[in-house]
Design an enzyme around this catalytic site. Structure first.
Site, PDB file in Angstrom:
ATOM      1  N   ARG A 164      51.774  19.324  67.178  1.00 12.20           N
ATOM      2  CA  ARG A 164      51.984  20.530  67.982  1.00 12.20           C
ATOM      3  C   ARG A 164      50.706  20.907  68.741  1.00 12.20           C
ATOM      4  O   ARG A 164      49.618  20.441  68.430  1.00 12.20           O
ATOM      5  CB  ARG A 164      52.395  21.700  67.074  1.00 12.20           C
ATOM      6  CG  ARG A 164      53.755  21.555  66.455  1.00 12.20           C
ATOM      7  CD  ARG A 164      54.026  22.625  65.404  1.00 12.20           C
ATOM      8  NE  ARG A 164      53.252  22.390  64.185  1.00 12.20           N
ATOM      9  CZ  ARG A 164      53.326  23.158  63.105  1.00 12.20           C
ATOM     10  NH1 ARG A 164      54.120  24.222  63.090  1.00 12.20           N
ATOM     11  NH2 ARG A 164      52.592  22.866  62.032  1.00 12.20           N
ATOM     12  N   LYS A 179      47.259  24.864  63.240  1.00  8.65           N
ATOM     13  CA  LYS A 179      46.979  24.779  61.808  1.00  8.65           C
ATOM     14  C   LYS A 179      45.523  25.159  61.515  1.00  8.65           C
ATOM     15  O   LYS A 179      44.699  25.262  62.411  1.00  8.65           O
ATOM     16  CB  LYS A 179      47.264  23.367  61.284  1.00  8.65           C
ATOM     17  CG  LYS A 179      48.733  22.986  61.320  1.00  8.65           C
ATOM     18  CD  LYS A 179      49.591  23.907  60.452  1.00  8.65           C
ATOM     19  CE  LYS A 179      49.373  23.691  58.978  1.00  8.65           C
ATOM     20  NZ  LYS A 179      50.217  24.552  58.125  1.00  8.65           N
ATOM     21  N   TYR A 192      47.626  29.544  62.201  1.00 13.76           N
ATOM     22  CA  TYR A 192      48.093  29.581  60.818  1.00 13.76           C
ATOM     23  C   TYR A 192      46.912  29.235  59.916  1.00 13.76           C
ATOM     24  O   TYR A 192      46.209  28.254  60.155  1.00 13.76           O
ATOM     25  CB  TYR A 192      49.208  28.554  60.576  1.00 13.76           C
ATOM     26  CG  TYR A 192      50.548  28.923  61.162  1.00 13.76           C
ATOM     27  CD1 TYR A 192      51.229  30.060  60.727  1.00 13.76           C
ATOM     28  CD2 TYR A 192      51.145  28.128  62.134  1.00 13.76           C
ATOM     29  CE1 TYR A 192      52.458  30.390  61.275  1.00 13.76           C
ATOM     30  CE2 TYR A 192      52.378  28.450  62.674  1.00 13.76           C
ATOM     31  CZ  TYR A 192      53.034  29.584  62.242  1.00 13.76           C
ATOM     32  OH  TYR A 192      54.251  29.921  62.777  1.00 13.76           O
ATOM     33  N   HIS A 209      46.895  30.302  55.991  1.00  9.02           N
ATOM     34  CA  HIS A 209      47.342  30.106  54.602  1.00  9.02           C
ATOM     35  C   HIS A 209      46.136  29.972  53.661  1.00  9.02           C
ATOM     36  O   HIS A 209      46.014  29.016  52.894  1.00  9.02           O
ATOM     37  CB  HIS A 209      48.250  28.879  54.497  1.00  9.02           C
ATOM     38  CG  HIS A 209      49.522  29.000  55.302  1.00  9.02           C
ATOM     39  ND1 HIS A 209      50.525  29.881  54.952  1.00  9.02           N
ATOM     40  CD2 HIS A 209      49.939  28.368  56.418  1.00  9.02           C
ATOM     41  CE1 HIS A 209      51.516  29.776  55.836  1.00  9.02           C
ATOM     42  NE2 HIS A 209      51.176  28.876  56.735  1.00  9.02           N
ATOM     43  N   GLU A 247      50.596  33.933  59.989  1.00  9.41           N
ATOM     44  CA  GLU A 247      51.554  34.190  58.902  1.00  9.41           C
ATOM     45  C   GLU A 247      51.437  35.575  58.294  1.00  9.41           C
ATOM     46  O   GLU A 247      52.319  35.984  57.526  1.00  9.41           O
ATOM     47  CB  GLU A 247      51.446  33.119  57.808  1.00  9.41           C
ATOM     48  CG  GLU A 247      50.217  33.203  56.928  1.00  9.41           C
ATOM     49  CD  GLU A 247      49.008  32.498  57.495  1.00  9.41           C
ATOM     50  OE1 GLU A 247      48.000  32.389  56.766  1.00  9.41           O
ATOM     51  OE2 GLU A 247      49.067  32.042  58.664  1.00  9.41           O
ATOM     52  N   ASP A 256      52.676  24.883  51.701  1.00  6.93           N
ATOM     53  CA  ASP A 256      51.492  25.332  52.447  1.00  6.93           C
ATOM     54  C   ASP A 256      50.908  26.609  51.863  1.00  6.93           C
ATOM     55  O   ASP A 256      49.811  27.029  52.246  1.00  6.93           O
ATOM     56  CB  ASP A 256      51.797  25.502  53.936  1.00  6.93           C
ATOM     57  CG  ASP A 256      52.938  26.453  54.226  1.00  6.93           C
ATOM     58  OD1 ASP A 256      53.469  27.059  53.277  1.00  6.93           O
ATOM     59  OD2 ASP A 256      53.315  26.589  55.405  1.00  6.93           O
TER      60      ASP A 256
END
Length: 378
Positions: free
Chosen positions: A20, A79, A98, A100, A122, A274
């Site tokens: 992506r 990411k 993102y 996490h 997120e 994740d």
């Protein structure tokens, strides 16, 4: 007082098998309209079927990775940054991606040491509890989980040799979905569409009631508790873990003993991996090596599932992130966070401290109010 819009940089993703990119050409056009300069790393969109020329026509500058990180005030990714990118961190840099962090404490340490203002897709959360930047990828992952599960249920792929929808005179496969949020609802919906027998478990009765009213019996809704989970797991041909704690580690709902109770050749798709995973026997896998077998059960635990369908995922993600990205670029993090409570909840790290309570608890660190920290740094 008017502020100068931030320069936005979009690097190519380094995570293995992550295809992506964080913005589309239409997104570039929108940022330029608000006065920003947009720097795209050469080749960043190729795997999403977006060549550099499309970004150039939209008005972006196509540059190398060094220039993206050095010139950008605001770096937008998909990411979490990997170790080779940590040395690029610097005070004043804003990172929007993102993260996490509950499952990546070393990334958190690097962000804290680098003085970065880190905003996680997120944990951007509206007043009604919705997670607008997690939703599109949750929808993609939920829908993908069923087609992936169907693939690995085939005998030559290690599964029980089942067709999800069965055949006339033959029972369909039993699909158990843990969690009725965006991931779980989409997984259950797709499985039901393939005529599998679907059980959807969640603790939220209102959420289950909503699903039941829409599906009218095509999905069996079950209130989640330990006994219900134990029975459902033991009977599942395909188990999909879709639980979420915004910003925190996913709860482990399925123990190793429960996995051992499953039928040989059953399949587990742990979408919560994740955030640490909701199945005790799960460990993170990759698109290149997606599965392993434990207790005779096939486990799939790829942390960036939507990366396998990057064209769809990139457009879905940009549709959701662009309004927030434009707000950050136009106003800067201090004013943007002051004006938007949802964005304020998205800030995980600022001023060298953790400013999101759930993330702080997961990392075992104290939490500081985000607006007080950003106010001091302005």
């Amino acid at each position: 007082m008017a502020t100068t819009p931030l320069r936005v940089g979009v690097p190519r993703e380094l995570k293995p098998e992550e295809h992506r990119v964080a913005i589309t050409p239409d997104g570039v056009r929108e940022l330029l309209h608000h006065g920003s300069t947009v720097l795209i790393e050469r080749g960043a969109g190729v795997d999403s079927s977006i060549p550099d020329d499309e970004y150039r026509r939209a008005g972006a500058e196509i540059v190398g990775a060094d220039e993206v990180w050095e010139r950008a005030d605001l770096v937008c990714k998909v990411k979490e940054p990997l170790e080779p990118e940590w040395e690029r961190f610097r005070p004043g840099l804003v990172l929007f991606t993102y993260l996490h962090l509950a499952a990546a404490p070393r990334v958190a340490d690097a962000l804290l040491a680098g003085g970065v203002t880190a905003i996680a897709y997120e944990t951007v959360q509206t007043d009604d509890g919705a997670l607008p930047l997690l939703a599109p990828m949750s929808e993609v992952a939920g829908r993908m989980s069923v087609q992936i599960g169907a693939h690995f249920l085939e005998h030559h792929n290690g599964g029980r040799g089942l067709l999800l929808g069965g055949a006339p005179g033959v029972r369909p496969a039993r699909v158990v979905v843990l969690g009725a949020g965006n991931v779980g609802w989409n997984a259950a919906w797709m499985a039901a569409g393939l005529e599998a027998q679907v059980d959807l478990l969640d603790r939220d009765i209102d959420r289950l009631r909503h699903v039941d009213q829409i599906q009218m019996g095509r999905i069996t809704t079950v209130t989640s508790n330990r006994g219900a989970v134990e029975r459902a797991v033991a009977e599942a041909d395909l188990l999909i873990g879709a639980v979420l704690v915004p910003g925190g580690r996913a709860p482990v709902l399925v123990s190793a003993d429960m996995v051992a109770s499953m039928k040989p050749g059953a399949v587990i798709i742990d979408i919560a991996i994740d955030q640490g995973g909701c199945v005790e026997t799960s460990r993170e896998t990759t698109h290149a090596d997606p599965v392993f077998v434990e207790h005779g059960v096939v486990h799939y635990a790829v942390a960036n599932m939507p990366g396998a369908v990057p064209h769809t995922s990139t457009h879905a993600l940009t549709n959701a992130t662009l309004p927030y990205l434009a707000e950050l670029a136009r106003l800067g993090p201090v004013d943007a966070v002051s004006a938007d409570d949802a964005l304020a909840r998205g800030v995980n790290i600022a001023g060298g401290v953790v400013v999101n309570q759930a993330v702080a608890e997961a990392l075992g660190r104290p939490s500081v109010d985000v607006r007080s920290v950003l106010g001091q740094s302005s």
